[in-house]
Design a protein around this motif. Structure first.
Motif, PDB file in Angstrom:
ATOM      1  N   PRO B  51       0.806  -1.236   0.000  1.00 56.66           N
ATOM      2  CA  PRO B  51       0.000   0.000   0.000  1.00 56.66           C
ATOM      3  C   PRO B  51       0.835   1.280   0.000  1.00 56.66           C
ATOM      4  CG  PRO B  51      -0.700  -1.531   1.720  1.00 56.66           C
ATOM      5  CD  PRO B  51       0.571  -2.062   1.176  1.00 56.66           C
ATOM      6  N   ASP B  52       2.123   1.178   0.342  1.00 54.37           N
ATOM      7  CA  ASP B  52       2.922   2.409   0.400  1.00 54.37           C
ATOM      8  C   ASP B  52       3.573   2.744  -0.943  1.00 54.37           C
ATOM      9  OD1 ASP B  52       4.268   0.053   0.709  1.00 54.37           O
ATOM     10  OD2 ASP B  52       5.885   0.915   1.911  1.00 54.37           O
ATOM     11  N   ILE B  53       3.361   1.922  -1.974  1.00 55.61           N
ATOM     12  CA  ILE B  53       4.006   2.202  -3.264  1.00 55.61           C
ATOM     13  C   ILE B  53       2.961   2.272  -4.384  1.00 55.61           C
ATOM     14  CG2 ILE B  53       5.828   1.512  -4.874  1.00 55.61           C
ATOM     15  CD1 ILE B  53       6.810  -0.412  -2.633  1.00 55.61           C
ATOM     16  N   THR B  54       2.995   3.367  -5.146  1.00 54.38           N
ATOM     17  CA  THR B  54       2.166   3.419  -6.351  1.00 54.38           C
ATOM     18  C   THR B  54       3.084   3.553  -7.548  1.00 54.38           C
ATOM     19  OG1 THR B  54       1.997   5.805  -6.182  1.00 54.38           O
ATOM     20  CG2 THR B  54       0.196   4.532  -5.220  1.00 54.38           C
ATOM     21  N   ILE B  55       2.608   3.111  -8.719  1.00 51.95           N
ATOM     22  CA  ILE B  55       3.441   3.153  -9.921  1.00 51.95           C
ATOM     23  C   ILE B  55       2.706   3.880 -11.026  1.00 51.95           C
ATOM     24  CG2 ILE B  55       4.660   1.764 -11.638  1.00 51.95           C
ATOM     25  CD1 ILE B  55       4.788  -0.439  -9.506  1.00 51.95           C
ATOM     26  N   LYS B  56       3.426   4.788 -11.671  1.00 43.82           N
ATOM     27  CA  LYS B  56       2.825   5.579 -12.743  1.00 43.82           C
ATOM     28  C   LYS B  56       3.353   5.086 -14.081  1.00 43.82           C
ATOM     29  CE  LYS B  56       2.456  10.344 -14.116  1.00 43.82           C
ATOM     30  NZ  LYS B  56       3.451  11.381 -14.228  1.00 43.82           N
ATOM     31  N   PHE B  57       2.422   4.816 -15.008  1.00 45.49           N
ATOM     32  CA  PHE B  57       2.755   4.249 -16.325  1.00 45.49           C
ATOM     33  C   PHE B  57       3.014   5.371 -17.334  1.00 45.49           C
ATOM     34  CE2 PHE B  57       1.522   2.902 -20.552  1.00 45.49           C
ATOM     35  CZ  PHE B  57       1.959   1.595 -20.661  1.00 45.49           C
ATOM     36  N   GLU B  58       4.151   5.318 -18.019  1.00 42.60           N
ATOM     37  CA  GLU B  58       4.404   6.283 -19.115  1.00 42.60           C
ATOM     38  C   GLU B  58       4.973   5.517 -20.302  1.00 42.60           C
ATOM     39  OE1 GLU B  58       6.757   9.713 -17.969  1.00 42.60           O
ATOM     40  OE2 GLU B  58       5.709   9.773 -16.049  1.00 42.60           O
ATOM     41  N   ALA B  59       4.424   5.789 -21.504  1.00 43.82           N
ATOM     42  CA  ALA B  59       4.872   5.048 -22.690  1.00 43.82           C
ATOM     43  C   ALA B  59       5.473   5.982 -23.726  1.00 43.82           C
ATOM     44  CB  ALA B  59       3.705   4.285 -23.303  1.00 43.82           C
ATOM     45  N   PHE B  60       6.451   5.463 -24.471  1.00 48.07           N
ATOM     46  CA  PHE B  60       7.110   6.236 -25.528  1.00 48.07           C
ATOM     47  C   PHE B  60       7.113   5.427 -26.818  1.00 48.07           C
ATOM     48  CE2 PHE B  60       8.556   7.745 -21.514  1.00 48.07           C
ATOM     49  CZ  PHE B  60       8.572   9.118 -21.669  1.00 48.07           C
ATOM     50  N   GLU B  61       7.287   6.125 -27.907  1.00 46.54           N
ATOM     51  CA  GLU B  61       7.223   5.493 -29.222  1.00 46.54           C
ATOM     52  C   GLU B  61       8.305   4.412 -29.337  1.00 46.54           C
ATOM     53  OE1 GLU B  61       7.958   4.789 -33.235  1.00 46.54           O
ATOM     54  OE2 GLU B  61       9.262   6.280 -32.302  1.00 46.54           O
ATOM     55  N   ALA B  62       7.939   3.268 -29.925  1.00 47.74           N
ATOM     56  CA  ALA B  62       8.776   2.079 -29.841  1.00 47.74           C
ATOM     57  C   ALA B  62      10.157   2.222 -30.500  1.00 47.74           C
ATOM     58  CB  ALA B  62       8.040   0.881 -30.442  1.00 47.74           C
ATOM     59  N   THR B  63      10.201   2.774 -31.715  1.00 48.45           N
ATOM     60  CA  THR B  63      11.483   2.750 -32.417  1.00 48.45           C
ATOM     61  C   THR B  63      12.508   3.683 -31.786  1.00 48.45           C
ATOM     62  OG1 THR B  63      10.531   4.289 -33.979  1.00 48.45           O
ATOM     63  CG2 THR B  63      10.667   2.009 -34.677  1.00 48.45           C
ATOM     64  N   SER B  64      12.046   4.776 -31.158  1.00 44.60           N
ATOM     65  CA  SER B  64      13.026   5.682 -30.566  1.00 44.60           C
ATOM     66  C   SER B  64      13.119   5.496 -29.049  1.00 44.60           C
ATOM     67  CB  SER B  64      12.669   7.134 -30.905  1.00 44.60           C
ATOM     68  OG  SER B  64      11.368   7.415 -30.493  1.00 44.60           O
ATOM     69  N   TYR B  65      12.490   4.422 -28.536  1.00 42.01           N
ATOM     70  CA  TYR B  65      12.430   4.236 -27.081  1.00 42.01           C
ATOM     71  C   TYR B  65      13.808   4.234 -26.420  1.00 42.01           C
ATOM     72  CZ  TYR B  65      11.522   2.063 -22.540  1.00 42.01           C
ATOM     73  OH  TYR B  65      11.472   1.793 -21.202  1.00 42.01           O
ATOM     74  N   ASN B  66      14.740   3.446 -26.995  1.00 44.98           N
ATOM     75  CA  ASN B  66      16.053   3.358 -26.353  1.00 44.98           C
ATOM     76  C   ASN B  66      16.786   4.699 -26.348  1.00 44.98           C
ATOM     77  OD1 ASN B  66      16.483   0.935 -25.134  1.00 44.98           O
ATOM     78  ND2 ASN B  66      18.288   0.429 -26.360  1.00 44.98           N
ATOM     79  N   THR B  67      16.624   5.479 -27.418  1.00 40.43           N
ATOM     80  CA  THR B  67      17.250   6.795 -27.493  1.00 40.43           C
ATOM     81  C   THR B  67      16.652   7.727 -26.436  1.00 40.43           C
ATOM     82  OG1 THR B  67      17.322   6.401 -29.859  1.00 40.43           O
ATOM     83  CG2 THR B  67      17.945   8.584 -29.117  1.00 40.43           C
ATOM     84  N   VAL B  68      15.318   7.731 -26.362  1.00 42.56           N
ATOM     85  CA  VAL B  68      14.638   8.576 -25.373  1.00 42.56           C
ATOM     86  C   VAL B  68      15.070   8.176 -23.965  1.00 42.56           C
ATOM     87  CG1 VAL B  68      12.387   9.153 -24.383  1.00 42.56           C
ATOM     88  CG2 VAL B  68      12.649   8.997 -26.853  1.00 42.56           C
TER      89      VAL B  68
END
Lengths: 306, 412
Positions: B51-68
């Motif tokens: 209960p003390d931890i929440t997680i926030k989801f954020e997504a980035f475009e697949a092909t440039s993901y590693n660069t970002v």
């Protein structure tokens, strides 16, 4: 009184000039200079390592496998430049001449020729990819329909035809631009000169080569220089039609694709090599800057003031 | 009045610090935007247990993901938790020191994972694991069950049966394969999907042991057979791109597609009426091992500078457990790397079954660490062979010579 007026004027000019100048410096000069600097460092992923002098340049110019790819891509850029010079600028000049002489349907064709230029490169690329589809593409289907099925080819899949196919698509897309520039140049030719020429000769060929061509030299300077820069920065059309790897087996690879793939990695084949990538960017920039300046200076000399 | 203010300030202060220690919010980055809803359910389940931890989801475009991702990590603005790629993709992050090193003392559940899975998220230089392996992909043959049934064909057990099936289909006016090779990497996938059984476990073991290279007759034979079966690809397949090839299969015009298990979800979505089947392309003889090509494509890692390392580690515990992996497999169609996961979808269950008899998708798994990559070389080689400009022997030689520039066992 006068001086204060001048200062006010100067302030006014400065206020107009400084913001765009600052903008240029921040978004153009600074990135270019920092890219220059990047090329002299070793990179692990996107983390900067040691200063390595010209090692990255040496790798892209003289070490396998980069040297091979650099030469391959550079050769293709040269082919693209000359092919487009004929298919885009040459045809553009002829089209402009026909439009200017107001041949049949000139008004319609003036719009028709320029229309593809307005479309996005991505759309034109996808369209031509569909035209050239080996099974259902309009090109192969029409060849089969008129009994020339043996000429039907997987156009984008063999190294003998792939680059040419993309060049043709590019020429179709952009031919309207040189046409328009040449047409504007021709319409600026004073009618006295043309009347004088008409008294000397009836030959359309002589008029075109001896009168019109020299007099549209300023237009030629513009389209030649822009074509040069465009051909060596070529990216969108081969990217859409051949993919980031210059498919098939590097036959459509050009400097733009090669630089991008090297610097940022190609998802499906290799990791990023940021150092060699930056070195390539610097080399491409220098090459284009130097050669296009020379071309512009040379071509300016042959322009005639009317 | 002053006292009152002071009291109020104190009260607010304690409240704030209490709430700060009460809930830690971790950020999670991925390239799978389409999986957002399911991840949020998984995260909610995690928060219920912690209960003390929440997680926030954020997504980035697949092909440039590693660069970002690597840019953000380099600038100190990276996420606490992240989905990572594998092999060379993890090394560029781990090598820069961005990721928390993991081992079995930190996450005991890792003991059950397969060696191949752990190797996919391990940096070769220091033999350290940096991510919990998430999912694998399998190179195999996907087929249209209705077309096979209608033409009286069953999954082939030997190479001759495979070719005979192709002949039957072609005679019936159906394209045996949908594959095209105009998109460069499709030249590589067909090698693993169609010829893993011909190369065989023996070749793979010898190659890894440094006892042989790609000049080996078993590899050359695989290339020869690939050339042979390419006669049953569509007309002009060298000019057919990836998207068109997929459409030929999903529209039911072609009977088979040699590719990865990653196609299955997409095929089913494009044409829900398709009855899909899968098999491992056979070896030469019926009693040869039927092998698929296996690789891992993702993992879960924590930032080396996570703001609450203990909380981040708790999530990785969860990611390595069946509580996470079971819904991850069933609801997101992943062949989870967590041992003991069972699959609701019969196709995924079959993939997991085929995985028991596999060799690595070797050009991707082992030969992407230097330039030229094995993938560069095999894509160019196969493309030239299929265009009639290179022989199978020449592919073997060009791969061996090219890789020798950086792959120590090939250096002479």
């Amino acid at each position: 009184m006068l001086s204060s007026k001048l200062t006010g004027r100067r302030l006014w000019i400065a206020a107009l000039v400084v913001p765009p100048l600052a903008f240029m410096c921040l978004f153009l000069v600074y990135p270019i200079l920092s890219a220059f600097a990047y090329a002299f460092y070793e990179w692990r992923g996107l983390v900067r390592g040691d200063f390595v002098w010209f090692a990255n340049f040496h790798r892209v110019l003289f070490e396998y496998p980069f040297s091979e790819r650099t030469l391959n891509a550079f050769t293709h850029n040269i082919v693209v430049f000359f092919a487009l010079m004929i298919l885009q600028n040459g045809v553009g000049f002829l089209l402009a001449y026909c439009l200017w002489r107001e041949l049949w349907g000139a008004r319609f064709h003036r719009i028709a020729v320029f229309l593809p230029v307005v479309l996005s490169t991505v759309i034109v690329g996808l369209l031509w990819k569909l035209f050239l589809h080996p099974l259902f593409g309009a090109v192969n289907v029409s060849l089969r329909a008129v009994g020339l099925g043996t000429l039907a080819q997987p156009w984008l899949g063999q190294d003998s035809t792939a680059l040419m196919a993309i060049i043709v698509a590019n020429a179709w897309h952009m031919v309207g631009f040189p046409t328009l520039v040449f047409l504007a140049g021709m319409q600026r030719i004073p009618s006295e000169i043309l009347d004088a020429a008409r008294m000397e000769t009836e030959s359309e060929w002589v008029k075109m080569t001896k009168i019109v061509w020299p007099l549209v030299a300023p237009s030629a300077t513009v389209v030649f220089t822009l074509l040069f820069v465009g051909a060596f920065n070529w990216f969108e059309m081969p990217f859409v039609m051949g993919g980031i790897d210059g498919s098939p087996h590097g036959a459509t690879d050009v400097l733009g694709l090669y630089f991008y793939r090297t610097a940022f990695g190609s998802m499906s084949a290799s990791a990023e090599n940021f150092g060699p990538g930056s070195a390539l960017a610097v080399l491409i920039f220098l090459f284009i800057a130097v050669v296009s300046s020379v071309i512009t200076l040379k071509l300016r000399k042959r322009e005639i003031q009317l | 009045m002053k006292r009152l203010l002071l009291g109020a300030a104190l009260a607010v202060g304690t409240l704030l610090s209490a709430s700060a220690s009460f809930a830690t919010e971790l950020t999670f980055w991925t390239w799978r935007q389409e999986d957002k809803a399911e991840y949020e359910k998984l995260f909610a389940a995690f928060t219920k247990a912690n209960p003390d931890i929440t997680i926030k989801f954020e997504a980035f475009e697949a092909t440039s993901y590693n660069t970002v991702l690597s840019t953000a990590l380099a600038g100190g603005k990276g996420p606490d938790l992240m989905m990572t790629r594998t092999y060379g993709g993890i090394e560029s992050l781990a090598g820069a020191g961005y990721l928390m090193a993991l081992d079995e003392t930190k996450i005991p559940a890792l003991k059950g994972f397969s060696q191949a899975a752990l190797a996919s998220e391990t940096m070769r230089s220091n033999k350290t694991l940096y991510a919990v392996p998430a999912a694998s992909q399998t190179m195999l043959v996907v087929y249209n069950k209705d077309i096979f049934d209608k033409n009286g064909i069953s999954e082939p057990k030997s190479w001759d049966e495979f070719i005979a099936a192709c002949k039957t289909l072609k005679a019936a006016g159906i394209m045996p394969f949908a594959n095209g090779t105009a998109t460069a990497w499709q030249n590589e996938t067909i090698v693993s999907a169609l010829t893993s059984s011909i190369m065989g476990k023996g070749f793979y073991a010898d190659l890894m042991a440094g006892k042989t290279d790609f000049n080996d007759p078993r590899f050359v034979e695989a290339m020869t057979k690939l050339k042979e079966i390419s006669a049953y690809f569509p007309d002009g397949f060298v000019g057919l791109d990836y998207a068109s090839a997929q459409q030929l299969f999903t529209s039911g015009m072609a009977a088979m597609f040699a590719g990865g298990s990653f196609e299955l979800a997409n095929f089913a979505k494009q044409n829900p009426a398709l009855k899909l089947g899968i098999f491992a392309a056979p070896g030469l003889k019926a009693d040869d091992d039927k092998l698929v090509g296996l690789f891992y494509d993702s993992g879960f890692a924590a930032n080396a500078k996570a703001k609450d390392p203990a909380a981040a580690l708790k999530f990785l515990h969860y990611a390595a457990s069946k509580d996470f992996a079971q819904p991850f497999a069933n609801n997101l169609n992943n062949v989870s790397a967590v041992p003991g996961v069972t699959f609701e979808s019969p196709l995924l269950a079959k993939v997991a079954e085929l995985n028991k008899n596999s060799i690595a998708y070797m050009t991707l798994v082992h030969f992407r660490y230097g330039e030229p990559t094995g993938s560069n070389l095999i894509q160019a080689g196969v493309s030239k062979m299929l265009n009639g400009q290179m022989t199978p022997q020449e592919i073997g030689k060009s791969m061996t010579d090219g890789l020798a520039t950086w792959y120590a066992p090939f250096k002479k």
